[in-house]
Design a protein around this motif. Structure first.
Motif, short mmCIF file in Angstrom:
data_model
loop_
_atom_site.label_atom_id
_atom_site.label_comp_id
_atom_site.label_asym_id
_atom_site.label_seq_id
_atom_site.Cartn_x
_atom_site.Cartn_y
_atom_site.Cartn_z
N GLY A 108 0.93 -1.59 0.02
CA GLY A 108 -0.32 0.26 0.08
C GLY A 108 0.68 1.30 -0.11
N VAL A 109 2.23 1.20 0.48
CA VAL A 109 2.69 2.12 0.00
C VAL A 109 3.64 3.18 -1.17
CG1 VAL A 109 5.38 2.98 0.00
CG2 VAL A 109 4.73 1.30 2.78
N PHE A 110 3.38 1.86 -2.09
CA PHE A 110 2.88 2.43 -3.37
C PHE A 110 2.02 3.09 -3.75
CE2 PHE A 110 4.69 -1.85 -4.33
CZ PHE A 110 6.19 -1.40 -3.89
N THR A 111 0.51 3.18 -3.11
CA THR A 111 0.03 4.14 -3.64
C THR A 111 -0.28 5.36 -3.00
OG1 THR A 111 -1.87 1.69 -3.47
CG2 THR A 111 -2.40 4.24 -3.52
N CYS A 112 0.17 5.30 -1.17
CA CYS A 112 0.18 6.64 -0.70
C CYS A 112 1.91 7.30 -2.01
CB CYS A 112 1.19 6.44 0.59
SG CYS A 112 0.31 5.39 1.85
N SER A 113 2.44 6.84 -2.44
CA SER A 113 3.58 7.60 -3.40
C SER A 113 3.30 7.77 -4.39
CB SER A 113 4.53 6.39 -3.17
OG SER A 113 5.57 7.11 -3.00
N GLY A 114 2.01 7.28 -5.05
CA GLY A 114 1.41 8.01 -6.55
C GLY A 114 0.72 9.39 -5.67
N VAL A 115 0.36 9.12 -4.07
CA VAL A 115 -0.65 10.65 -4.47
C VAL A 115 -0.05 11.94 -3.65
CG1 VAL A 115 -2.44 10.69 -2.51
CG2 VAL A 115 -3.25 8.78 -3.30
N LEU A 119 0.33 14.95 -5.34
CA LEU A 119 -0.50 16.05 -5.71
C LEU A 119 1.55 17.28 -5.49
CD1 LEU A 119 -1.26 14.95 -1.87
CD2 LEU A 119 -2.82 15.87 -3.11
N GLY A 120 2.26 17.10 -6.20
CA GLY A 120 3.17 17.28 -5.94
C GLY A 120 3.97 17.39 -5.07
N ASN A 121 4.46 16.54 -4.41
CA ASN A 121 5.29 15.97 -3.57
C ASN A 121 5.97 14.76 -3.85
OD1 ASN A 121 7.13 15.80 -0.80
ND2 ASN A 121 5.31 16.04 0.44
N THR A 122 7.60 15.02 -4.32
CA THR A 122 7.94 13.36 -4.32
C THR A 122 9.00 12.90 -3.41
OG1 THR A 122 9.53 15.03 -5.78
CG2 THR A 122 7.66 14.79 -7.01
N MET A 123 8.78 14.18 -2.96
CA MET A 123 10.06 13.94 -1.22
C MET A 123 9.91 12.45 -0.75
SD MET A 123 12.13 15.57 -1.95
CE MET A 123 13.53 15.56 -0.13
N PRO A 124 8.45 12.69 -0.63
CA PRO A 124 8.01 10.73 0.43
C PRO A 124 8.16 9.10 -0.72
CG PRO A 124 6.46 12.74 0.43
CD PRO A 124 7.17 12.85 -0.12
N LEU A 126 11.45 9.54 -2.69
CA LEU A 126 12.92 9.97 -2.64
C LEU A 126 13.25 9.24 -1.03
CD1 LEU A 126 15.01 10.73 -4.03
CD2 LEU A 126 15.57 12.95 -2.87
N PHE A 127 12.19 9.60 -0.74
CA PHE A 127 13.04 8.74 1.03
C PHE A 127 12.94 7.70 1.71
CE2 PHE A 127 11.64 7.89 5.40
CZ PHE A 127 13.11 8.45 6.29
N SER A 128 11.87 6.81 0.62
CA SER A 128 11.31 5.26 0.77
C SER A 128 12.54 4.83 -0.08
CB SER A 128 10.21 5.42 0.46
OG SER A 128 9.77 5.57 -0.90
N SER A 129 12.94 5.22 -1.18
CA SER A 129 13.70 4.91 -1.79
C SER A 129 15.07 4.52 -1.56
CB SER A 129 13.88 5.39 -3.45
OG SER A 129 12.32 4.84 -4.15
N ALA A 130 15.20 5.68 -1.08
CA ALA A 130 16.05 6.10 -0.27
C ALA A 130 16.79 5.41 1.10
CB ALA A 130 16.88 7.06 0.33
N THR A 131 15.46 4.47 1.47
CA THR A 131 15.80 4.45 2.80
C THR A 131 15.70 2.08 2.25
OG1 THR A 131 13.76 5.27 4.25
CG2 THR A 131 13.96 3.54 4.84
N ARG A 132 14.65 2.13 1.28
CA ARG A 132 15.48 0.80 1.19
C ARG A 132 17.21 0.84 0.47
NH1 ARG A 132 10.46 1.71 -2.26
NH2 ARG A 132 12.18 2.11 -3.26
N LEU A 133 18.24 1.38 0.31
CA LEU A 133 19.10 1.78 0.33
C LEU A 133 19.71 1.58 1.12
CD1 LEU A 133 19.41 3.78 -3.42
CD2 LEU A 133 19.68 1.00 -3.58
N ALA A 134 19.59 1.80 2.56
CA ALA A 134 20.08 2.05 3.70
C ALA A 134 20.50 0.53 4.16
CB ALA A 134 19.48 3.05 4.15
N TYR A 135 19.72 -0.53 3.85
CA TYR A 135 19.70 -1.70 3.96
C TYR A 135 20.67 -2.48 2.74
CZ TYR A 135 15.54 -0.76 6.52
OH TYR A 135 14.43 -0.86 7.55
#
Length: 143
Positions: A108-115, A119-124, A126-135
């Motif tokens: 469902g995070v994919f859906t949140c990302s799409g919304v 709304l013009g806010n691409t930071m979430p 970017l943050f979720s992608s960067a968080t995955r790379l942290a592992y």
């Protein structure tokens, strides 16, 4: 990272990973459709329609993924046998799908990302992608 577990584990993990990517496609398709629909309604200043788009997409995405999780908990071996008949590979691939399927509803995070993108806010995103790379670093270190 899994080479020490042998060829059957590597093959099972590889097949399981590809099957998992295929299983995630419905949730991703729903999520990718959210951005243009919600964005259009946001541009038209129809907030209630943006919220309804989000609710509908989240319900559909999580519902589909819960059903697919049940399949992966019940008979993951059926999905692996399309690609290998070796018992050890099927066992390892099935174990992979049983374990990873507990995360399917979180798609469902994919859906949140799409919304957020609508709304013009691409930071979430970017943050979720960067968080995955942290592992990646700790996983390589542990291997």
């Amino acid at each position: 990272m899994i080479r020490q577990f042998g060829a059957a584990a590597q093959a099972g993990f590889g097949i399981g990973g590809r099957v998992m990517h295929g299983i995630l496609l419905p949730a991703m398709a729903i999520a990718f459709a959210v951005a243009p629909v919600a964005g259009q309604n946001f541009g038209a200043r129809r907030g209630e329609r943006v919220r309804e788009t989000f609710r509908s997409a989240l319900t559909m995405g999580v519902g589909v993924m819960l059903l697919l999780r049940l399949l992966c908990q019940w008979r993951p071996d059926v999905l692996i046998r399309f690609f290998s008949r070796e018992p050890e590979v099927v066992e390892m691939g099935a174990m992979f799908l049983r374990l990873i399927s507990w995360n399917f509803a979180a798609s469902g995070v994919f859906t949140c990302s799409g919304v957020f993108q609508a709304l013009g806010n691409t930071m979430p995103s970017l943050f979720s992608s960067a968080t995955r790379l942290a592992y990646v670093g700790p996983a390589i270190w542990l291997s």
